[in-house]
Structure formats: structure tokens, C-alpha cells
Design an enzyme around this catalytic site. Structure first.
Site, mmCIF file in Angstrom:
data_model
loop_
_atom_site.group_PDB
_atom_site.id
_atom_site.type_symbol
_atom_site.label_atom_id
_atom_site.label_comp_id
_atom_site.label_asym_id
_atom_site.label_seq_id
_atom_site.Cartn_x
_atom_site.Cartn_y
_atom_site.Cartn_z
ATOM 1 N N HIS A 64 0.838 -1.196 0.000
ATOM 2 C CA HIS A 64 0.000 0.000 0.000
ATOM 3 C C HIS A 64 0.876 1.250 0.000
ATOM 4 O O HIS A 64 2.055 1.198 0.347
ATOM 5 C CB HIS A 64 -0.851 0.100 1.268
ATOM 6 C CG HIS A 64 -1.599 -1.123 1.659
ATOM 7 N ND1 HIS A 64 -2.968 -1.228 1.538
ATOM 8 C CD2 HIS A 64 -1.196 -2.299 2.220
ATOM 9 C CE1 HIS A 64 -3.371 -2.408 1.987
ATOM 10 N NE2 HIS A 64 -2.309 -3.070 2.415
ATOM 11 N N TYR A 65 0.268 2.395 -0.336
ATOM 12 C CA TYR A 65 0.841 3.670 0.111
ATOM 13 C C TYR A 65 -0.163 4.338 1.038
ATOM 14 O O TYR A 65 -1.361 4.032 1.014
ATOM 15 C CB TYR A 65 1.243 4.590 -1.047
ATOM 16 C CG TYR A 65 0.126 5.088 -1.953
ATOM 17 C CD1 TYR A 65 -1.004 5.739 -1.456
ATOM 18 C CD2 TYR A 65 0.225 4.939 -3.324
ATOM 19 C CE1 TYR A 65 -1.991 6.203 -2.283
ATOM 20 C CE2 TYR A 65 -0.759 5.406 -4.171
ATOM 21 C CZ TYR A 65 -1.870 6.041 -3.635
ATOM 22 O OH TYR A 65 -2.857 6.502 -4.467
ATOM 23 N N THR A 66 0.330 5.265 1.854
ATOM 24 C CA THR A 66 -0.511 5.837 2.901
ATOM 25 C C THR A 66 -1.398 6.968 2.419
ATOM 26 O O THR A 66 -2.452 7.213 2.997
ATOM 27 C CB THR A 66 0.360 6.366 4.054
ATOM 28 O OG1 THR A 66 1.233 7.388 3.537
ATOM 29 C CG2 THR A 66 1.181 5.249 4.675
ATOM 30 N N GLU A 133 2.536 -0.820 4.536
ATOM 31 C CA GLU A 133 2.178 0.541 4.148
ATOM 32 C C GLU A 133 3.458 1.347 3.936
ATOM 33 O O GLU A 133 4.369 1.313 4.761
ATOM 34 C CB GLU A 133 1.329 1.211 5.229
ATOM 35 C CG GLU A 133 -0.097 0.715 5.319
ATOM 36 C CD GLU A 133 -1.051 1.436 4.377
ATOM 37 O OE1 GLU A 133 -0.579 2.333 3.614
ATOM 38 O OE2 GLU A 133 -2.253 1.123 4.410
ATOM 39 N N HIS A 180 -2.645 -3.072 -3.321
ATOM 40 C CA HIS A 180 -4.017 -2.901 -2.843
ATOM 41 C C HIS A 180 -4.977 -2.777 -4.028
ATOM 42 O O HIS A 180 -6.118 -3.249 -3.990
ATOM 43 C CB HIS A 180 -4.099 -1.672 -1.940
ATOM 44 C CG HIS A 180 -5.240 -1.707 -0.983
ATOM 45 N ND1 HIS A 180 -5.471 -0.724 -0.051
ATOM 46 C CD2 HIS A 180 -6.241 -2.607 -0.799
ATOM 47 C CE1 HIS A 180 -6.546 -1.025 0.651
ATOM 48 N NE2 HIS A 180 -7.035 -2.150 0.214
ATOM 49 N N ASP A 190 -3.672 2.275 -4.837
ATOM 50 C CA ASP A 190 -2.298 2.180 -4.334
ATOM 51 C C ASP A 190 -1.726 0.783 -4.561
ATOM 52 O O ASP A 190 -2.470 -0.194 -4.613
ATOM 53 C CB ASP A 190 -2.241 2.563 -2.848
ATOM 54 C CG ASP A 190 -3.199 1.764 -1.980
ATOM 55 O OD1 ASP A 190 -4.371 1.652 -2.341
ATOM 56 O OD2 ASP A 190 -2.775 1.256 -0.928
#
Length: 288
Positions: A64-66, A133, A180, A190
Site C-alpha cells: 500500500h501507500y498511505t 504501508e 491494494h 495504491d
């Protein structure tokens, strides 16, 4: 004397083993518990025998990225609504020359990171995955999705080290290292098209289509491309949540865009072309 049947003989041996074990425990009662006997407050668990019929709970690794800065990431991911197993900051601190990542949830526990999700025939991927993440702002223009914040080299080095360790310990298949967006197409985008999946693959993590195989399929598909129905079936076989309808419907555009973001990030318009099909067929050959 009549010889016992095999079933009776096995039962007698099991009984003998149990009696022997109980006698051993009784003998050790006054000498302290053996290392395989664990006290758990009200009872003891004997761990001296190990079953063979089991496997790892963890089948997938989700990236993921945040979508925000580091402070916001910590605030959200340690709050009551969402969590992840690991968090990687843009400039990871270092200890003895190696990057430090933040573990927010024990691997044995179920983090709330995947949400409504599907991959390779399984629903609710939280149950069977570990989540990483990465602190990153994501798209600059959230409407057109044409400009994205880059990932720092040191950050990706940390992700690679972490992911390589997780994949090795849980024997996670390359095609089960996913974004994700792969497990929730359209709902999530993401880690985006700038995430270096090919670099991870070169380091031993995740899947990537072989260039020679892609070229072979692309030459074939220029004159004889698979149908849309066949492409939908192939996307589902690779792992995506898609129904084979034979029409370019909304679900197909969402899945194609997710696939392209991962495996053809230079062009992720969500439309079907020979290159996208060639990459899909190559990946399915290599990993499924």
C-alpha cells in the site's frame, strides 16, 4: 499365542507411548518442567509432539501507500479504524547500517489493511495476508491521476529487505505479492504506477512478465488477438475479481487499469490492447 491385528498393535504402541510420556512428566515434576512444557495460567501445554498436516496462515503480501505524510500515517494506522503490519517511512532510520521499519501489528494477528478484497479465489484478504504501508502522498491530481509522488530509493531498499524476508518465511508465491489496487480494483489505486514492481522482482520479490515471452505473444496477438471474453477469463485465472461477460463493462475497465498500473505502468488507461494481453498471457504462463 494369537498375534494381535495391526490395528490392535498400533493402539497398544500408542498407549505405551502415552504411558511413557506421562511417566516422564511425573518423573520431572519434582525437577522442573521440561522445555517443551509451557505453563499458561491454569493449565500446561505439552509441545513435545508436532503435527505435520498444516500450512501457513499467510498466503499474500499486500503493498500500500498511505496517501499522506509520516505523522498522519502513524495517527491513522495506530487509531481505531485501520492498521497494518509494517510501516516504511520516506527516509527510514538506520541501525547498524540497516534500515528500520515500524511493525505496528504482530504478524500472527489480523491487521485491518485490505478491506473488501479478492485475490486468486479468496475473499477478505485480511485473513491471509501481511500488509506493508509505504508513506507516500500518492497522486498529485486525484481526478486525472496523471502525476504521482515518487518513492525514495532508501525507502524502496527497506521495502525490498522487509518483503524478501516475509516472502521467504511464509513461502509466498510471486503472483501473490500484490498491490491494494489488485485486490480491490477501482476502490483502491495504491501503490500506484510509480511503485517499482520490476525492481522488487529483480530482488526476488513478486512477479513480472518475461520480456521475451511478452514479445512472442505480442507478435501473435497483432494478427490474432484473444477475445475480450478470453481476456476476462485469463484475468480471473491470474487472480483478479472479474466475471467473464464478453463486454467492456465497468468491472473490466477497473481490472484492466489495475493490471496495467502493476504490469504496464507506462500506460494504464484501462483499455484493452495487444501489449496488455501479451503481458497477461506471459504472466499466466510463468506463474499460474
Amino acid at each position: 499365542m494369537t498375534q494381535p491385528t495391526p490395528h490392535v498393535a498400533r493402539a497398544r504402541r500408542r498407549g505405551l507411548y502415552l504411558v511413557t510420556a506421562l511417566l516422564a512428566l511425573a518423573t520431572l515434576a519434582g525437577c522442573g518442567a521440561p522445555a517443551t512444557l509451557k505453563e499458561r495460567g491454569g493449565y500446561w501445554a505439552d509441545q513435545s509432539a508436532n503435527a505435520q498436516a498444516y500450512n501457513h496462515r499467510v498466503r499474500f503480501l499486500v503493498i500500500h501507500y498511505t496517501g499522506g505524510d509520516t505523522q498522519r500515517a502513524f495517527n491513522v494506522l495506530t487509531g481505531p479504524n485501520v492498521s497494518t503490519h509494517y510501516l516504511v517511512t520516506p527516509q527510514p532510520p538506520r541501525q547498524s547500517g540497516e534500515p528500520v521499519v515500524y511493525q505496528l501489528v504482530p504478524e500472527a494477528e489480523r491487521a485491518w489493511q485490505a478491506g473488501v478484497s479478492h485475490w486468486n479465489g479468496r475473499e477478505q484478504i485480511n485473513d491471509t495476508s501481511i500488509g506493508i504501508e509505504i508513506v507516500n502522498q500518492g497522486p498529485v491530481d486525484t481526478n486525472r491521476l496523471v502525476q504521482w509522488y515518487p518513492f525514495a530509493d532508501g525507502q524502496i531498499d527497506a521495502v525490498i529487505a522487509l518483503a524478501r524476508d516475509i516472502v521467504a518465511r511464509y513461502d509466498i508465491a510471486p503472483a501473490n505479492v500484490v498491490g491494494h489496487s489488485d485486490i480491490a480494483p477501482g476502490r483502491k489505486i495504491d501503490p500506484g504506477p510509480l511503485f517499482p514492481w520490476q525492481r522488487l522482482h529483480a530482488a526476488g520479490v513478486g512477479a513480472w512478465p518475461d520480456a521475451n515471452l511478452v514479445a512472442q505473444y505480442q507478435r501473435r496477438f497483432v494478427t490474432n488477438p484473444p477475445s475480450l471474453y478470453q481476456t476476462q477469463v485469463k484475468l480471473a485465472h491470474y487472480g483478479y475479481d472479474i466475471s467473464a461477460t464478453g463486454t467492456m463493462d465497468a468491472q473490466t475497465k477497473r481490472v484492466l487499469r489495475a493490471f496495467q498500473m502493476h504490469f504496464r505502468p507506462s500506460d494504464y488507461n484501462g483499455y484493452l490492447d495487444a501489449e496488455t494481453q501479451a503481458r497477461l498471457w506471459a504472466l499466466d504462463d510463468q506463474y499460474r
